[in-house]
Design a protein around this motif. Sequence first.
Motif: not given
Length: 197
Positions: A63-85
């Motif tokens: 659902x969050x990915x859908x919201x990010x697409x809706x608001x036009x927020x691009x994913x950056x390299x910092x997404x690699x920290x997500x599994x650690x979090x």
Amino acid sequence: VPYPLFAFAGLLPWTFFASAVSNSGNSLVGSANLITKVYFPRLMIPAATVGASLVDLAIAFVILIGLMLYYGVAVTWTIVMLPVLVLMVTLLALGVGMWLSALNVKYRDIRYAIPFLIQLWMFVSPIIYPATMIPEKWRWVLTLNPLTGIIEGFRSALFGRAFDWPTLGFSALATLLILTYSAYSFRRMEKTFADIV
């Protein structure tokens, strides 16, 4: 970052944490028949309930990915920290849930305190407000909450913001300490579970 997206990114780890702690805190009492009949590592019961909550987290993430697409927020390299979090919030939920489940077996009134504790914890976590909203001289109090670094880390990973490494480091240390203490307490109380339940 649009506020609905900002708030949802904070709610994502929080909802997982709250659900995992609630369910694992009551898991041993709910599995009383199983505990008294068969021997197996009792730690599996709260761990399984935390694991089950990861499915909800995955669905909420879609659902969050859908919201990010809706608001036009691009994913950056910092997404690699997500599994650690995700690992950090899972271990924190396991630690708190394991400790509460062991206490709940010994003191049955704990199950009534768990929802109140979780509700209180929500308001002292930066879910619906940014940590920067707290005045600088009082921000250290917010940092004492291990969820602060994790929630702010989620937002940094998703929206490409700079990480607050000291707060994130404190959250990681607090998570390890809580998990270690909870495992020790759980093992110490485990011997009496079958007698009490």
